[in-house]
Scaffold this active site. Structure first.
Site, short mmCIF file in Angstrom:
data_model
loop_
_atom_site.label_atom_id
_atom_site.label_comp_id
_atom_site.label_asym_id
_atom_site.label_seq_id
_atom_site.Cartn_x
_atom_site.Cartn_y
_atom_site.Cartn_z
N LYS A 59 0.83 -1.21 0.00
CA LYS A 59 0.00 0.00 0.00
C LYS A 59 0.87 1.26 0.00
CE LYS A 59 -2.44 -2.71 -0.48
NZ LYS A 59 -2.54 -4.19 -0.37
N VAL A 194 -5.07 -10.73 -6.95
CA VAL A 194 -4.93 -9.49 -6.19
C VAL A 194 -3.50 -8.93 -6.27
CG1 VAL A 194 -5.60 -8.41 -4.04
CG2 VAL A 194 -6.54 -10.61 -4.62
N ILE A 195 -2.50 -9.80 -6.09
CA ILE A 195 -1.12 -9.31 -6.12
C ILE A 195 -0.75 -8.89 -7.54
CG2 ILE A 195 1.32 -9.94 -5.78
CD1 ILE A 195 0.49 -11.72 -3.49
N HIS A 455 -22.95 15.63 2.06
CA HIS A 455 -22.82 16.10 0.68
C HIS A 455 -21.74 17.18 0.62
CE1 HIS A 455 -23.83 17.30 -3.36
NE2 HIS A 455 -23.77 18.57 -2.95
P1 FAD Z 1 1.47 -14.00 8.43
O1 FAD Z 1 1.22 -12.56 8.28
O2 FAD Z 1 2.07 -14.73 7.28
O3 FAD Z 1 2.40 -14.17 9.71
C1 FAD Z 1 2.93 -15.39 10.08
C2 FAD Z 1 4.14 -15.13 10.96
O4 FAD Z 1 4.53 -16.35 11.57
C3 FAD Z 1 5.37 -14.64 10.18
O5 FAD Z 1 5.96 -13.58 10.87
C4 FAD Z 1 6.29 -15.85 10.17
O6 FAD Z 1 7.66 -15.50 10.14
C5 FAD Z 1 5.94 -16.48 11.50
N1 FAD Z 1 6.23 -17.91 11.60
C6 FAD Z 1 5.93 -18.90 10.73
N2 FAD Z 1 6.30 -20.10 11.22
C7 FAD Z 1 6.87 -19.85 12.44
C8 FAD Z 1 7.42 -20.69 13.44
N3 FAD Z 1 7.44 -22.01 13.31
N4 FAD Z 1 7.91 -20.09 14.55
C9 FAD Z 1 7.88 -18.75 14.71
N5 FAD Z 1 7.35 -17.92 13.79
C10 FAD Z 1 6.84 -18.47 12.68
N6 FAD Z 1 -4.41 -8.93 3.18
C11 FAD Z 1 -5.30 -7.95 3.40
O7 FAD Z 1 -6.25 -8.15 4.16
N7 FAD Z 1 -5.15 -6.71 2.82
C12 FAD Z 1 -4.14 -6.43 1.98
O8 FAD Z 1 -4.05 -5.32 1.48
C13 FAD Z 1 -3.20 -7.45 1.71
N8 FAD Z 1 -2.16 -7.21 0.90
C14 FAD Z 1 -1.25 -8.19 0.67
C15 FAD Z 1 -0.21 -7.93 -0.21
C16 FAD Z 1 0.72 -8.91 -0.49
C17 FAD Z 1 1.86 -8.61 -1.43
C18 FAD Z 1 0.62 -10.17 0.17
C19 FAD Z 1 1.65 -11.23 -0.07
C20 FAD Z 1 -0.41 -10.44 1.04
C21 FAD Z 1 -1.36 -9.45 1.28
N9 FAD Z 1 -2.45 -9.68 2.12
C22 FAD Z 1 -3.36 -8.70 2.34
C23 FAD Z 1 -2.63 -10.97 2.81
C24 FAD Z 1 -2.11 -10.87 4.25
O9 FAD Z 1 -0.76 -10.47 4.23
C25 FAD Z 1 -2.28 -12.20 4.95
O10 FAD Z 1 -3.59 -12.65 4.85
C26 FAD Z 1 -1.92 -12.06 6.43
O11 FAD Z 1 -0.59 -11.62 6.58
C27 FAD Z 1 -2.11 -13.39 7.15
O12 FAD Z 1 -1.80 -13.22 8.50
P2 FAD Z 1 -1.27 -14.41 9.42
O13 FAD Z 1 -1.10 -13.83 10.76
O14 FAD Z 1 -2.12 -15.59 9.23
O15 FAD Z 1 0.16 -14.82 8.80
P1 NAI Z 2 -4.83 -14.93 -6.12
O1 NAI Z 2 -5.43 -16.20 -5.69
O2 NAI Z 2 -5.51 -13.65 -5.81
O3 NAI Z 2 -4.62 -14.95 -7.70
C1 NAI Z 2 -3.87 -15.92 -8.34
C2 NAI Z 2 -4.21 -15.90 -9.82
O4 NAI Z 2 -3.25 -16.68 -10.50
C3 NAI Z 2 -5.58 -16.49 -10.14
O5 NAI Z 2 -6.29 -15.62 -10.98
C4 NAI Z 2 -5.24 -17.81 -10.80
O6 NAI Z 2 -6.19 -18.21 -11.76
C5 NAI Z 2 -3.91 -17.49 -11.47
N1 NAI Z 2 -3.06 -18.63 -11.74
C6 NAI Z 2 -2.82 -19.70 -10.94
N2 NAI Z 2 -1.93 -20.53 -11.53
C7 NAI Z 2 -1.59 -19.96 -12.72
C8 NAI Z 2 -0.70 -20.31 -13.76
N3 NAI Z 2 0.03 -21.44 -13.71
N4 NAI Z 2 -0.58 -19.50 -14.84
C9 NAI Z 2 -1.31 -18.36 -14.89
N5 NAI Z 2 -2.17 -17.96 -13.93
C10 NAI Z 2 -2.30 -18.74 -12.85
O7 NAI Z 2 -3.34 -14.96 -5.55
P2 NAI Z 2 -2.22 -13.83 -5.37
O8 NAI Z 2 -2.49 -12.67 -6.26
O9 NAI Z 2 -0.94 -14.55 -5.47
O10 NAI Z 2 -2.43 -13.36 -3.89
C11 NAI Z 2 -2.45 -14.31 -2.84
C12 NAI Z 2 -3.42 -13.91 -1.79
O11 NAI Z 2 -2.89 -12.85 -1.01
C13 NAI Z 2 -4.74 -13.36 -2.31
O12 NAI Z 2 -5.65 -14.39 -2.64
C14 NAI Z 2 -5.22 -12.59 -1.14
O13 NAI Z 2 -5.84 -13.47 -0.25
C15 NAI Z 2 -3.94 -12.05 -0.54
N6 NAI Z 2 -3.77 -10.66 -0.96
C16 NAI Z 2 -4.71 -9.75 -0.59
C17 NAI Z 2 -4.61 -8.44 -0.98
C18 NAI Z 2 -5.68 -7.50 -0.61
O14 NAI Z 2 -6.49 -7.83 0.23
N7 NAI Z 2 -5.72 -6.29 -1.18
C19 NAI Z 2 -3.47 -7.95 -1.75
C20 NAI Z 2 -2.56 -9.01 -2.13
C21 NAI Z 2 -2.71 -10.30 -1.71
#
Ligand code: FAD
Ligand code: NAI
Length: 476
Positions: A59, A194-195, A455
């Site tokens: 973000k 999404v990513i 508004h």
């Molecule tokens: P995580 O955030 O993955 O945290 C897990 C933690 O556990 C990590 O710190 C890891 O190091 C630690 N861990 C793992 N195994 C062990 C172990 N054995 N011992 C000690 N520590 C350990 N979601 C949204 O809602 N809004 C968004 O805008 C959004 N944007 C995203 C953008 C990207 C690029 C990505 C990749 C994801 C995004 N997500 C977003 C998804 C979101 O990041 C995840 O859903 C969320 O982080 C999950 O939270 P969690 O606590 O389950 O796990």
């Molecule tokens: P995603 O599940 O959103 O999208 C993956 C896409 O890849 C799908 O459209 C799927 O059909 C496609 N795909 C899968 N295999 C493929 C292949 N071999 N070739 C071409 N296309 C293929 O997963 P993404 O974007 O990796 O994000 C992972 C998760 O992280 C999201 O589902 C979401 O839960 C979380 N996230 C949330 C955000 C938010 O809330 N704003 C931002 C970024 C991530």
């Protein structure tokens, strides 16, 4: 009780784990949280994927890149002249890192405030004992702690493309995608989820020529079709090239970049040469290093920890939440589960409503929704009414200079209960909350239509879309 014995031990300090730890401490438990994430200096960096390489840094870059795009393309419309516009990618990345650090530090402060004991290192199961479960912490030193109740919140990792492992130089996961040091001339993303859309938008705005290759023939299949169609139109206009229905073949990484062989939707053989490739094809639950086998913790066929609807695992006193279990991989879903589990441990009735978890894609236009889509309602045979209102007819959107998109309401045909709200347009990440609140309170579309909205505000589009359900918009 010795220092090393806790009522609750949380493994993982992401949004699921750290929030669960804080809530459990608020409820009077003696709580420890173990997290292994390391910052560049090897120190702790609480907040998990979300804070370090997910929600927060993405973000930050989306905001910076949007400012850059506005300065280059929209300021002139407002009568603002920008001369000598330049880009300092290093500064943009370091600002992003500062934002991340502020969030890391914030959680350290919250742990101190709530008296949560923090252990930096990897937590793994050793054995069940009379006192609960023994957990080994492997960090700078090795130590052992015991928890009566264990909450696993170990998150997820990026799914690699078979045959093309991440090197974070040329073939990037979300981690590398957030720290490309110079704008690539050509960038490909595999997966238009999404990513793919968020990171593709960042680097396109900064000047890269971006192609997104998607396997499915439908764009954003989980999104309401009308909204997805509108979004695709907007992204195409921005020159974000999205190819649907492709089959990715061999991916080769070399000194000059990455070459991707693929078959297009018509079956034609294609190849794409790019400087960098981001693979965004979903995420896999992370149980690496947890030693789930040591205590016989059950995983499902996807490798996620098996849980019931209340996040109970196959073992008594062991819970799992967030990305490592079923359900949407979203930070706020992980947080809600963390709070609910802490409350259940305290004997309260923790609750997560899966029907009202909002989704937001932070592109421009933003996409946000809650509840059921029109295609889901059609498939289920439920009789519904739909109402839409375009931002084109909203005064605040015109003043902003961003009139793309619409708000759409879906309500039960007989009772008028809101079944789903779908939005594409400016700041809809904020507007969606009103719809979530309305659905939590089982509101009707008429309830929203009768509420006074400020508004001029974008939220008037929400009210007007609710009015549209009854075919009585006032401004369209
Ligand atoms: P995580 O955030 O993955 O945290 C897990 C933690 O556990 C990590 O710190 C890891 O190091 C630690 N861990 C793992 N195994 C062990 C172990 N054995 N011992 C000690 N520590 C350990 N979601 C949204 O809602 N809004 C968004 O805008 C959004 N944007 C995203 C953008 C990207 C690029 C990505 C990749 C994801 C995004 N997500 C977003 C998804 C979101 O990041 C995840 O859903 C969320 O982080 C999950 O939270 P969690 O606590 O389950 O796990
Ligand atoms: P995603 O599940 O959103 O999208 C993956 C896409 O890849 C799908 O459209 C799927 O059909 C496609 N795909 C899968 N295999 C493929 C292949 N071999 N070739 C071409 N296309 C293929 O997963 P993404 O974007 O990796 O994000 C992972 C998760 O992280 C999201 O589902 C979401 O839960 C979380 N996230 C949330 C955000 C938010 O809330 N704003 C931002 C970024 C991530």
């Amino acid at each position: 009780m010795s220092d090393k014995q806790f009522d609750v031990v949380v493994i993982g300090g992401g949004p699921g784990g750290y929030v669960a730890a804080i809530r459990a401490a608020q409820l009077g438990f003696n709580v420890a949280c173990i997290d292994e994430w390391k910052n560049a200096k090897g120190g702790p960096a609480l907040g998990g994927t979300c804070t370090n390489i997910g929600c927060i840094p993405s973000k930050a870059l989306l905001q910076s890149s949007e400012h850059y795009e506005h300065a280059g393309h929209s300021f002139a419309d407002h009568g603002i002249k920008v001369e000598g516009l330049g880009l300092d990618v290093a500064k943009m990345l370091s600002r992003k890192d500062t934002v991340v650090k502020q969030n890391n530090d914030g959680i350290v402060y919250l742990f101190k405030k709530n008296k949560v004991a923090f252990f930096h290192g990897r937590g793994s199961f050793v054995k069940a004992s009379d006192a609960g479960y023994e957990i080994k912490v492997s960090g700078a030193a090795e130590e052992s702690i015991t928890g009566k109740q264990i909450i696993i919140a170990t998150g997820s990792n990026a799914r690699p493309l078979p045959g093309a492992p991440f090197d974070e130089e040329n073939i990037l996961s979300n981690d590398g995608a957030l720290r490309i040091g110079a704008v690539p001339k050509k960038l490909a993303l595999i997966g238009s989820g999404v990513i793919g859309l968020e990171m593709g938008s960042v680097w396109r705005r900064l000047g890269a020529e971006v192609t997104v290759l998607e396997a499915l023939p439908t764009f954003l299949g989980a999104v309401d079709e009308q909204i997805a169609k509108e979004a695709l139109k907007a992204f195409t206009k921005q020159n974000l090239k999205i190819e649907l229905g492709v089959k990715v073949g061999e991916v080769k990484s070399g000194k000059k970049g990455v070459s991707i062989a693929y078959t297009d939707a018509k079956g034609g053989a294609q190849s794409l040469e790019v400087d960098k490739l981001i693979v965004s094809i979903g995420r896999v639950p992370n149980t690496i290093g947890l030693d789930a086998e040591a205590v016989g913790l059950k995983l499902d066929e996807r490798g996620a920890i098996e849980v019931d609807e209340e996040c109970r695992t196959s073992l008594p006193g062991v819970w799992a939440i967030g990305d490592v279990v079923r359900g949407p991989m979203l930070a706020h879903k992980a947080e809600e589960e963390g709070v609910a589990v802490a409350e259940r441990i305290a004997g309260q009735h923790g609750h997560v409503n899966f029907n009202t978890i909002p989704w937001v894609i932070y592109t421009s236009p933003e996409i946000a929704w809650v509840g059921q889509t029109e295609q889901q309602l059609k498939a289920s045979g439920r009789a519904y009414k739909a109402g839409t209102f375009p931002f084109l007819a909203n005064g605040r959107a015109r003043a902003l200079g961003d009139t793309t998109g619409m708000v759409k309401f879906l309500a039960d045909a007989a009772t008028d209960e809101i079944l789903g709200v779908h939005m594409v347009g400016p700041m809809v990440s904020e507007l969606i909350s009103e719809a979530v609140v309305a659905m939590e309170f089982k509101a009707s579309a008429e309830d929203i239509a009768r509420i006074c909205h400020a508004h001029p505000s974008l939220s008037e589009a929400t009210k007007e879309a609710a009015l549209a359900v009854d075919k009585r918009t006032l401004n369209f």
